[in-house]
Enzyme design. Structure first.
Site, PDB file in Angstrom:
ATOM      1  N   PHE A 156     -18.577  77.728 -80.427  1.00 47.11           N
ATOM      2  CA  PHE A 156     -18.177  78.285 -79.128  1.00 47.11           C
ATOM      3  C   PHE A 156     -19.456  78.505 -78.306  1.00 47.11           C
ATOM      4  CE2 PHE A 156     -14.857  79.391 -82.172  1.00 47.11           C
ATOM      5  CZ  PHE A 156     -13.715  78.969 -81.509  1.00 47.11           C
ATOM      6  N   GLU A 159     -23.236  75.592 -72.841  1.00 47.24           N
ATOM      7  CA  GLU A 159     -24.507  74.973 -72.471  1.00 47.24           C
ATOM      8  C   GLU A 159     -25.231  75.907 -71.524  1.00 47.24           C
ATOM      9  OE1 GLU A 159     -24.808  70.849 -71.357  1.00 47.24           O
ATOM     10  OE2 GLU A 159     -23.080  70.379 -72.592  1.00 47.24           O
ATOM     11  N   ASN A 212     -10.958  76.355 -74.964  1.00 43.37           N
ATOM     12  CA  ASN A 212     -11.444  75.582 -73.808  1.00 43.37           C
ATOM     13  C   ASN A 212     -10.315  75.287 -72.822  1.00 43.37           C
ATOM     14  OD1 ASN A 212     -14.071  75.592 -74.498  1.00 43.37           O
ATOM     15  ND2 ASN A 212     -14.171  73.498 -75.258  1.00 43.37           N
ATOM     16  N   ALA A 268     -12.373  80.107 -57.802  1.00 44.60           N
ATOM     17  CA  ALA A 268     -12.137  78.750 -57.286  1.00 44.60           C
ATOM     18  C   ALA A 268     -13.450  78.009 -57.092  1.00 44.60           C
ATOM     19  CB  ALA A 268     -11.384  78.846 -55.966  1.00 44.60           C
ATOM     20  N   GLY A 273     -16.287  70.682 -65.204  1.00 43.81           N
ATOM     21  CA  GLY A 273     -16.821  69.427 -65.757  1.00 43.81           C
ATOM     22  C   GLY A 273     -17.468  69.709 -67.091  1.00 43.81           C
ATOM     23  N   CYS A 276     -17.225  69.218 -72.501  1.00 43.30           N
ATOM     24  CA  CYS A 276     -16.222  69.866 -73.357  1.00 43.30           C
ATOM     25  C   CYS A 276     -14.874  70.092 -72.684  1.00 43.30           C
ATOM     26  CB  CYS A 276     -16.774  71.189 -73.858  1.00 43.30           C
ATOM     27  SG  CYS A 276     -18.365  70.999 -74.664  1.00 43.30           S
ATOM     28  N   LYS A 279     -12.779  66.875 -71.750  1.00 44.38           N
ATOM     29  CA  LYS A 279     -12.482  66.078 -72.952  1.00 44.38           C
ATOM     30  C   LYS A 279     -11.498  66.817 -73.865  1.00 44.38           C
ATOM     31  CE  LYS A 279     -15.643  66.178 -76.398  1.00 44.38           C
ATOM     32  NZ  LYS A 279     -15.120  66.551 -77.695  1.00 44.38           N
TER      33      LYS A 279
HETATM   34  C1  UGA Z   1     -17.552  75.272 -72.852  1.00 43.98           C
HETATM   35  C2  UGA Z   1     -17.012  76.639 -73.309  1.00 43.98           C
HETATM   36  O1  UGA Z   1     -17.310  77.631 -72.331  1.00 43.98           O
HETATM   37  C3  UGA Z   1     -17.636  77.061 -74.632  1.00 43.98           C
HETATM   38  O2  UGA Z   1     -17.042  78.258 -75.092  1.00 43.98           O
HETATM   39  C4  UGA Z   1     -17.401  75.945 -75.658  1.00 43.98           C
HETATM   40  O3  UGA Z   1     -17.977  76.242 -76.905  1.00 43.98           O
HETATM   41  C5  UGA Z   1     -18.018  74.650 -75.125  1.00 43.98           C
HETATM   42  O4  UGA Z   1     -17.374  74.312 -73.891  1.00 43.98           O
HETATM   43  C6  UGA Z   1     -17.814  73.566 -76.137  1.00 43.98           C
HETATM   44  O5  UGA Z   1     -16.656  73.195 -76.372  1.00 43.98           O
HETATM   45  O6  UGA Z   1     -18.780  73.143 -76.774  1.00 43.98           O
HETATM   46  P1  UGA Z   1     -19.675  74.463 -71.488  1.00 43.98           P
HETATM   47  O7  UGA Z   1     -19.168  73.061 -71.557  1.00 43.98           O
HETATM   48  O8  UGA Z   1     -21.114  74.725 -71.664  1.00 43.98           O
HETATM   49  O9  UGA Z   1     -18.936  75.400 -72.566  1.00 43.98           O
HETATM   50  O10 UGA Z   1     -19.192  74.921 -70.096  1.00 43.98           O
HETATM   51  P2  UGA Z   1     -18.771  76.244 -69.314  1.00 43.98           P
HETATM   52  O11 UGA Z   1     -19.912  77.157 -69.093  1.00 43.98           O
HETATM   53  O12 UGA Z   1     -17.537  76.830 -69.868  1.00 43.98           O
HETATM   54  O13 UGA Z   1     -18.451  75.504 -67.959  1.00 43.98           O
HETATM   55  C7  UGA Z   1     -17.405  74.542 -67.892  1.00 43.98           C
HETATM   56  C8  UGA Z   1     -16.988  74.365 -66.476  1.00 43.98           C
HETATM   57  O14 UGA Z   1     -16.450  75.579 -65.998  1.00 43.98           O
HETATM   58  C9  UGA Z   1     -18.152  74.011 -65.570  1.00 43.98           C
HETATM   59  O15 UGA Z   1     -17.816  72.983 -64.687  1.00 43.98           O
HETATM   60  C10 UGA Z   1     -18.467  75.292 -64.864  1.00 43.98           C
HETATM   61  O16 UGA Z   1     -18.980  75.106 -63.590  1.00 43.98           O
HETATM   62  C11 UGA Z   1     -17.131  75.997 -64.855  1.00 43.98           C
HETATM   63  N1  UGA Z   1     -17.359  77.450 -64.979  1.00 43.98           N
HETATM   64  C12 UGA Z   1     -18.193  77.916 -65.932  1.00 43.98           C
HETATM   65  C13 UGA Z   1     -16.736  78.299 -64.140  1.00 43.98           C
HETATM   66  O17 UGA Z   1     -15.973  77.867 -63.261  1.00 43.98           O
HETATM   67  N2  UGA Z   1     -16.966  79.634 -64.267  1.00 43.98           N
HETATM   68  C14 UGA Z   1     -17.814  80.119 -65.208  1.00 43.98           C
HETATM   69  O18 UGA Z   1     -18.021  81.339 -65.292  1.00 43.98           O
HETATM   70  C15 UGA Z   1     -18.441  79.245 -66.052  1.00 43.98           C
END
Ligand code: UGA
Length: 454
Positions: A156, A159, A212, A268, A273, A276, A279
């Site tokens: 979990f 990035e 996710n 919003a 993207g 993770c 996909k």
């Molecule tokens: C995500 C999950 O948050 C992790 O818990 C999980 O372990 C990981 O995938 C994985 O499967 O390895 P990550 O891909 O790093 O982590 O991305 P997020 O920080 O969750 O961001 C994903 C998308 O959500 C991004 O496009 C980001 O801009 C957006 N986002 C992120 C938000 O809209 N709000 C946020 O607070 C954080």
């Protein structure tokens, strides 16, 4: 404990360095020679805060070794598999790389028999460990004088804070049918001082996708309400969701002083993207389909996300009219701020859209190495060296990632005397006073006047 880690991507390397720092002896394996040689020199092949310093300590202590030879894990009691599980064209996951890793390990285990536990850390659909991985190891092993136990331990890690997430986990999930593996992994994770949840492999696998998919759902839900706000005079998604966030059921235990992190997903923007969320969402939809369940909600989440870049282009058109030959800066092409990862990036989707419309596209991202987006230069985009130069050279800016550099874009525009330029805020990060929003367009911000809304 002697631990092997197969795959040195961001999950594998973070796992390898983190386990070493918590007292284990680790061998990290990857088929990519350049990557392994970089790691052995203390260089981290991607941007991830904290890990370079951690890697340096591990190498100095000589308790982490990186190798291209899978044989180097032969004495490891526990072997983590952290290889990628990319999507196929229909969204279902492709298990070929995982299978190859398992087969290679099997040949080593057959040659050097001892008790071992294999831990699947790659994200895999429910049933993969029981029905796909376990048979690979049990088939040939039964006649040999050794035993391989199997467990799933989903990651979990976010990035940008993956290293910190690993060292201070919010949960450690161990899915296994083996009592021996359960006990061994509890010992392995003892130094982490976190809740260990023991469960079945399928529950562990499904929990990862559910986690996710929930994040993705919150984002698309926010974006759907944002669309309604855009058509409603006087409405602003930031205020609407801000009010929702006040619900006592969303407050943290600290009297609501620290809002729970989950609320940052109830926001919003130009869409989610990364490697993770998109996909895993499509893999879960495909899995549901395979067990004859139609995931109506998750499909809608995906559809909303896929059309979010077009919404941004439409706002730009509303502001500028004909876009041909206009110079537009796309700010942020990594999938989010704090990373240089371009996978499934909303910013790059916007760049692609603009390029097909013959727009002059300028790109700026504070962390992305220009070499990684050279292909876009070949398609006609211009990569800008600084944010100021991007602003100065363009007719309008689109904020596509929440990189911290963009939070003060408004101040920069003033400083550069470009305060009248059009800004399309795809992340709702600027705080522009209500009476100064004539050239400010944003997801979920109504531009409809009271007289025209009905
Ligand atoms: C995500 C999950 O948050 C992790 O818990 C999980 O372990 C990981 O995938 C994985 O499967 O390895 P990550 O891909 O790093 O982590 O991305 P997020 O920080 O969750 O961001 C994903 C998308 O959500 C991004 O496009 C980001 O801009 C957006 N986002 C992120 C938000 O809209 N709000 C946020 O607070 C954080």
């Amino acid at each position: 404990m002697k631990v092997g880690v197969i795959g040195c991507g961001y999950v594998g390397l973070v796992t390898a360095v983190g386990l070493t720092l918590r007292g284990h002896d680790v061998v990290a394996v990857d088929i990519d020679e350049t990557r392994i040689s970089q790691i052995n020199q203390g260089k981290v092949p991607f941007h991830e805060p904290g890990i370079a310093e951690g890697l340096k300590i591990c190498l100095q202590q000589k308790r982490l070794k990186a190798s291209t030879k899978i044989e180097s894990v032969k004495k490891c009691k526990v072997v983590f598999i952290c290889v990628q599980t990319p999507p196929q064209k229909n969204g279902a996951i492709n298990l070929q790389i995982l299978e190859a890793a398992c087969q290679n390990l099997l040949s080593i285990f057959t040659k050097y028999p001892m008790f071992r536990t294999i831990v699947i850390r790659s994200t895999v659909i429910p049933g993969t460990t029981d029905k796909f991985v376990t048979p690979i190891f049990q088939k040939k092993n039964s006649a040999k004088n050794h035993q391989t136990e199997i467990a799933v331990n989903p990651e979990f890690l976010r990035e940008g804070s993956a290293f910190e997430d690993f060292l201070t986990p919010d949960r450690i999930v161990i899915g296994t049918n083996s009592e021996k593996a359960r006990k061994l992994l509890a010992i392995l994770y003892k130094p982490f001082d976190s809740t260990i949840i023991q469960t079945t492999p399928s529950t562990a696998e499904l929990a990862k996708y559910t986690s996710n998919s929930l994040l993705a759902t919150l984002i698309s839900f926010s974006n759907e309400i944002a669309r309604i706000c855009e058509k409603t005079a006087g409405a602003d998604i930031e205020d609407v969701l801000g009010i929702v966030h006040y619900d006592r059921r969303f407050k943290s235990l600290l009297n609501g002083i620290l809002p729970p992190g989950i609320l940052t997903y109830l926001k919003a923007g130009c869409g989610f993207g990364g490697s993770c969320l998109p996909k895993d969402l499509s893999a879960l939809i495909a899995y549901a389909n395979s067990v004859k369940e139609e995931s109506l909600l998750l499909k809608a989440v995906e559809n909303i996300n896929n059309s979010q870049s077009i919404r941004i282009i439409n706002m730009l058109k509303e502001a500028l009219g004909d876009l041909r030959n206009k110079k537009i800066s796309v700010l942020g092409v990594a999938f989010k701020g704090g990373t240089d990862d371009l996978r499934e990036s909303p910013g790059l989707k916007i760049v692609d859209e603009l390029l097909t419309r013959k727009v002059e596209v300028l790109i700026f991202d504070p962390l992305v190495n220009p070499l990684f987006i050279k292909g876009y230069e070949e398609k006609g985009a211009i990569i800008m060296p600084t944010l100021a130069e991007a602003v100065n050279s363009s007719d309008a800016c689109i904020i596509a990632s929440n990189a911290k550099e963009f939070h003060k874009l408004d101040n920069l525009c003033h400083k550069l005397k470009r305060h009248r330029m059009v800004i399309v805020d795809g992340r709702r990060i600027l705080k522009i006073p209500k009476d100064k929003r004539q050239k400010y367009y944003a997801i979920g911000l109504s531009k409809v006047s009271a007289s025209s809304s009905d």
